[in-house]
Design a protein around this motif. Structure first.
Motif, short mmCIF file in Angstrom:
data_model
loop_
_atom_site.label_atom_id
_atom_site.label_comp_id
_atom_site.label_asym_id
_atom_site.label_seq_id
_atom_site.Cartn_x
_atom_site.Cartn_y
_atom_site.Cartn_z
N PRO A 115 0.81 -1.23 0.00
CA PRO A 115 0.00 0.00 0.00
C PRO A 115 0.84 1.27 0.00
O PRO A 115 1.97 1.27 0.47
N PRO A 117 1.36 5.44 0.84
CA PRO A 117 0.94 6.51 1.75
C PRO A 117 0.34 7.71 1.02
O PRO A 117 -0.40 8.49 1.61
N THR A 143 -2.47 2.95 2.06
CA THR A 143 -2.22 2.46 3.41
C THR A 143 -3.20 3.12 4.37
O THR A 143 -3.71 4.21 4.08
#
Length: 265
Positions: A115, A117, A143
């Motif tokens: 994932p 950010p 994320t």
């Protein structure tokens, strides 16, 4: 049988192979492009928490946003489905350390799942046959606590622009979408603010910030030519880009969407 178009993918998405020059001139040529880039330069640092985190740039086009992020210390991975656009992006990026992939948005969960950010997706959803599913795909790349910088072509602004131009029957019938079968660059899926908010909620995202990009320029009878007048217009655009009701009529709507932190177990 639907009419074949070299500018539509098998999924019905608009792409820009063979249209890079027209794309660059129409979307970034002249004052409209200058305003778009200048406003993003001011808005993004206010609307995003930028800490040099890795970024996935979805539909990177000519590479302007990837360059902007790279120059500010972010490791950037740029994806773009059109080979011609990816070549233009490489030229614009020069020796910046930006990783580039020729990938459509729909393939990202398998190819670059993260994932991540921070994901940026500017002026992409309006060219897709199913923007609702695309937003859900983008949400799945984040994320917990991650940010999605999303910019979409505003359907309500397109309606007003048609009225200003005298296309009254077209506006009254709500025939606003392009078909993507010719070289004209009218988006096939312009979106409303209500759609973005509803689909973001469906995808588990929270709307943290919203702004309008070019809330005045596209309705002017005669765009300013003198340098002082162009600067005055930029300041007006900036001043009212986040003021209700002006932001709602921006040619583009710019959002910061957040995937909430997962609760502690």
């Amino acid at each position: 049988m639907p009419e074949f178009s070299p500018y539509l993918s098998p999924a019905g998405d608009r792409h820009f192979d063979g249209l890079a020059d027209k794309f660059a001139g129409s979307l970034y040529g002249g004052l409209r492009g200058e305003l778009r880039l200048a406003l993003l330069d001011r808005l993004l640092p206010e609307m995003l928490d930028l800490q040099g985190q890795p970024v996935l740039e979805v539909g990177g086009g000519l590479g302007q946003l990837a360059a902007w992020l790279s120059d500010r210390g972010h490791p950037v991975t740029l994806t773009e489905p059109a080979g011609e656009m990816l070549e233009r992006a490489a030229e614009h990026l020069g020796d910046r350390p930006v990783v580039r992939h020729r990938l459509p948005l729909q393939s990202l969960p398998a190819a670059l799942p993260g994932p991540w950010p921070l994901v940026t997706c500017h002026a992409v959803l309006e060219w897709l046959a199913d923007p609702r599913a695309a937003l859900a795909t983008l949400a799945g790349l984040l994320t917990p606590g991650g940010q999605l910088s999303l910019m979409v072509f505003n359907r309500d602004a397109l309606r007003l622009s048609n009225v200003v131009k005298g296309n009254l029957a077209k506006a009254l019938d709500d025939r606003l979408e392009g078909q993507g079968r010719r070289r004209r660059l009218t988006p096939i899926s312009p979106l409303t603010h209500g759609q973005v908010v509803a689909w973001a909620e469906e995808a588990g995202l929270c709307v943290a910030q919203v702004a309008g990009v070019r809330v005045f320029h596209d309705y002017l009878r005669t765009p300013p030519e003198a340098a002082a007048d162009r600067q005055a217009l930029l300041e007006l655009e900036w001043r009212y880009s986040r003021v209700d009701p002006h932001w709602r009529l921006g040619r583009y709507l710019l959002y910061t969407l957040i995937r909430p932190e997962e609760p502690a177990s």
